[in-house]
Design an enzyme around this catalytic site. Structure first.
Site, PDB file in Angstrom:
ATOM      1  N   ARG A   4       0.546  -1.251  -0.096  1.00 47.77           N
ATOM      2  CA  ARG A   4       0.376   0.142  -0.124  1.00 47.77           C
ATOM      3  C   ARG A   4       1.079   1.054   0.059  1.00 47.77           C
ATOM      4  O   ARG A   4       2.326   1.726   0.556  1.00 47.77           O
ATOM      5  CB  ARG A   4      -0.909   0.100   1.401  1.00 47.77           C
ATOM      6  CG  ARG A   4      -1.824  -1.090   1.618  1.00 47.77           C
ATOM      7  CD  ARG A   4      -3.101  -1.489   0.471  1.00 47.77           C
ATOM      8  NE  ARG A   4      -3.488  -0.664   1.025  1.00 47.77           N
ATOM      9  CZ  ARG A   4      -4.965  -0.586  -0.360  1.00 47.77           C
ATOM     10  NH1 ARG A   4      -5.535  -0.979  -0.503  1.00 47.77           N
ATOM     11  NH2 ARG A   4      -5.805   0.863   0.364  1.00 47.77           N
TER      12      ARG A   4
ATOM     13  N   ALA B 240      -8.079  -0.826   9.330  1.00 50.43           N
ATOM     14  CA  ALA B 240      -9.396  -0.417   9.817  1.00 50.43           C
ATOM     15  C   ALA B 240      -9.565   0.244  12.140  1.00 50.43           C
ATOM     16  O   ALA B 240      -9.513   0.967  12.180  1.00 50.43           O
ATOM     17  CB  ALA B 240     -10.580  -1.215   9.703  1.00 50.43           C
TER      18      ALA B 240
ATOM     19  N   HIS C 186     -17.924 -26.181  28.780  1.00 49.14           N
ATOM     20  CA  HIS C 186     -17.787 -27.593  27.654  1.00 49.14           C
ATOM     21  C   HIS C 186     -18.513 -27.832  27.281  1.00 49.14           C
ATOM     22  O   HIS C 186     -20.351 -27.554  28.422  1.00 49.14           O
ATOM     23  CB  HIS C 186     -17.309 -28.785  28.718  1.00 49.14           C
ATOM     24  CG  HIS C 186     -17.250 -30.049  27.965  1.00 49.14           C
ATOM     25  ND1 HIS C 186     -16.227 -30.371  27.374  1.00 49.14           N
ATOM     26  CD2 HIS C 186     -18.411 -31.194  28.279  1.00 49.14           C
ATOM     27  CE1 HIS C 186     -15.789 -31.633  26.485  1.00 49.14           C
ATOM     28  NE2 HIS C 186     -17.538 -31.899  27.152  1.00 49.14           N
TER      29      HIS C 186
END
Lengths: 447, 447
Positions: B277, B323, B438
């Site tokens: 980027r 983000a 569980h």
């Protein structure tokens, strides 16, 4: 009479964990099991039911695949193949426990125990039918024998509860153990008792096409649970075709029909009796081990019974009927055996999950201060077409998070963050400064 | 020239969150956006890619439905309907941001900003094509105007990176934004750059039937990530039909073919350029705002640029291209604006998720002390036929949990517990005393 440091009766999730923990620490430990390793959890509860529910929920998702722009021509469940897979999984996990126990140094004995006065445990050989059913290598007792130990842990769990005049007949009126062996999907299923077991089976069979009617004597579903969560679950089950008849009593059962006290009759191909649990205590022949009014074994805060050196863990003591509670109690009792001042066995932060669609996962206590985040605010849920559900975090007067309830399809994964937050006494405002990844399911706690 | 308390340039997850947070606290706040609310995350990144991946992974699960004893005759994805759904979801979430900003008291202005010397921001009307694409009600600027404020937050994010001699042409060589608009599934897809973006697209298209070749100049995949996790991911993608050509350079691209420095040629119907980027900084016309060697905006520990009162958050400062990092930074900068002694913007506990199949979710730092639990030990995973994956918890010399990596299909939900554990500096031995339910996914942390 052979003497051990520790005798454990019952190889469910509490008993086998306790035995392994003790043996690893050098205690000469004998684990006695009447039937199968893994207890109700592995053989008739958690594991098989979740396996069946997993397939049923996946089938339901596939039927809604158009929401994901996927066209499916025909999807059919092979119920008998599913039952076979469930049975194979149980055997595989039993084998895993067997290896775990052996590696931990536990002696395991298959036989029927009796607790006699003087901390003597008499063990007789198991019935042959039972022994061969396990399918794993094991040495069964050939003749009766007696054992003793300074400390004995009773971990024999619970059995399906009974209602007067309603005895499971193995044909039409089944308990949950019997229903799990049933090889067909009934066109109409009646479920007596709308507790967690009843709800999970209702969910399962309604997704598989049964018309399910749930009957309960209580006026509301799961009275101890968050009302909004229960409402969402009830609506979801009603959409799947379940009918709820609450605040009703069964007058009689005859000719595959239930007669209710309001005059209604419910015809069903199969009827499940899921009316609570009762303690498995028939083998306790020493009256020094006292019981509660409901027939469970009385224990003190260290889970010791009224007889010194004898402990009761798991369903047997009725403190919290969960496999993970039994495991925790078993490990804690063993830890305390070796310590002069026993640590407090704190069970106030007990999580619980109902594996329906949606699931309800919850933990801790509910206060009057609550922050609620609807699922629809979560971007990740939007990408998966899921918008019905919520997360509630309950705080005390000091802003500390003390309780949580999550309603969503994957609540059993998300509840983990609440386990950590509540055990670490994290404040709600501090949580809001933790960075959660975007666009993840975990982000729900950060919104 | 209109004066505000705060100007925010860029309405991505950093900018819009900062603007709303400031306005809610009474700051007169103007948010300026050139294109669409939501930034790269909502429009070209997180949300659309996860929506497409969600459908692709569901299709893949359906194709393996026999593992759940479900027979599916035919399952077909309608790719164009999926793209439409993705686009509708983006619009719906944009609308949500619009309402959120309005309710927070933010003034939002659609137009192209220029940062001029003297903390002046000149805004010109957006191009018409861009404006109408958003589909939401909004007032665009009609003529140019200038604004100023004591504090300015730059939140303009990043753009697809470039490689010399490889310019996306919008036809064959596409960046990720262009590929997301492409309405067909290519028979062969070449991916230049095997970073997170490249891997997610490779996963997506290989699940949809493309033959995918990934090419990267680096000798290994995701060098900063746990090796065992990356190995599992690479194997999974290879099983889906992806081919990895690492340690290779592209010599040239001609006639829908890539020519590599090792003499190989890769023919592809479509080629994705996913080579990192670059910062979106063209609008910064004040030389007082300094940049790094790589062209990102330099910031101090309070995210202030070299120009007092001007801050750079999110991808623009290159600290963490996520983000959720942008959002966190935006909120922290606004908090600090109002405080005499700014709080430390601690970003060492930054979670990250790769949304492939399996997912890799990770957080914190990796040390030499690590507890690993294979997925195969988890009963819940067994009920869902998932056995490939692991959980690693990294501890420091004081047993404090400081890092975690999870490889599984639902790692983005499970990582939440690690977020809580690491932020609360919980010790590994304490975690082992937390009761997990569980048979849940959350139990993985308790094993």
């Amino acid at each position: 009479m052979k003497k051990y440091d520790l005798l454990v009766i019952g190889a469910g999730p509490g008993g086998y964990a306790a035995a392994a923990h003790a043996a690893k620490q050098g205690l000469k430990t004998l684990l006695i099991e009447k039937q199968h390793l893994g207890g109700a959890c592995l053989n008739n509860g958690c594991i098989p039911v979740k396996t069946l529910l997993g397939a049923a929920h996946f089938l339901q998702q596939i039927k809604k695949a158009n929401l994901f722009n996927i066209k499916v021509e025909k999807a059919e469940l092979d119920f008998n193949a599913l039952l076979d897979r469930k049975n194979r999984l149980i055997k595989r996990l039993q084998k895993g426990i067997e290896i775990f126990l052996r590696d931990s140094g536990v002696e395991t004995l298959f036989g029927a125990a009796k607790l006699l006065p003087g901390k003597v445990v008499a063990v007789s050989p198991p019935s042959r039918g039972v022994a061969s059913a396990s399918g794993s290598e094991r040495t069964d007792l050939e003749t009766s024998a007696e054992y003793t130990a300074d400390n004995i842990i009773l971990a024999t769990g619970s059995l399906p509860g009974a209602i007067p005049n309603l005895q499971p007949d193995g044909q039409w009126l089944l308990d949950n153990i019997q229903l799990l062996q049933n090889k067909t999907i009934p066109s109409a299923l009646a479920v007596i008792g709308a507790g967690v077991i009843g709800l999970e089976f209702a969910d399962l069979y309604s997704r598989l096409g049964s018309k399910v009617t749930l009957i309960d004597v209580l006026p509301e579903l799961l009275p101890q649970e968050d009302r909004a969560a229960v409402d969402l679950l009830q609506k979801s089950l009603e959409r799947a075709g379940c009918r709820f008849l609450l605040n009703r009593k069964i007058e009689k059962a005859e000719n595959k029909t239930l007669y209710l006290n309001d005059g209604q009759t419910i015809a069903a191909e199969i009827c499940l009796l899921a009316a609570g649990r009762r303690a498995n205590t028939d083998y306790i022949l020493d009256p020094a081990v006292q019981k509660t009014a409901k027939g469970f074994v009385s224990v003190d805060e260290n889970l010791q019974t009224s007889l010194s050196g004898v402990y009761a863990i798991g369903d047997l003591n009725n403190l919290a009927l969960y496999a993970h509670a039994a495991t925790y109690q078993g490990l804690a009792v063993v830890d305390n055996l070796r310590q002069k001042s026993p640590r407090v066995i704190n069970q106030t932060i007990m999580p619980r999950v109902i594996f329906t669609s949606p699931q309800i996962a919850s933990i801790g206590r509910y206060t009057s201060q609550c922050q609620q985040t609807p699922l629809s605010l979560l971007g990740r849920a939007q990408t998966e077409n899921q918008t019905e559900g919520f997360l509630k975090l309950y705080t005390d007067e000091k802003d500390v998070i003390v309780g949580c309830v999550i309603v969503s399809e994957n609540a059993d994964a998300l509840i983990g963050e609440a386990v950590a937050l509540i055990n670490t006494r994290t404040k709600y405002t501090d949580l809001k400064n933790f960075i959660h990844p975007h666009p993840s399911w975990a982000e729900w706690f950060g919104l």
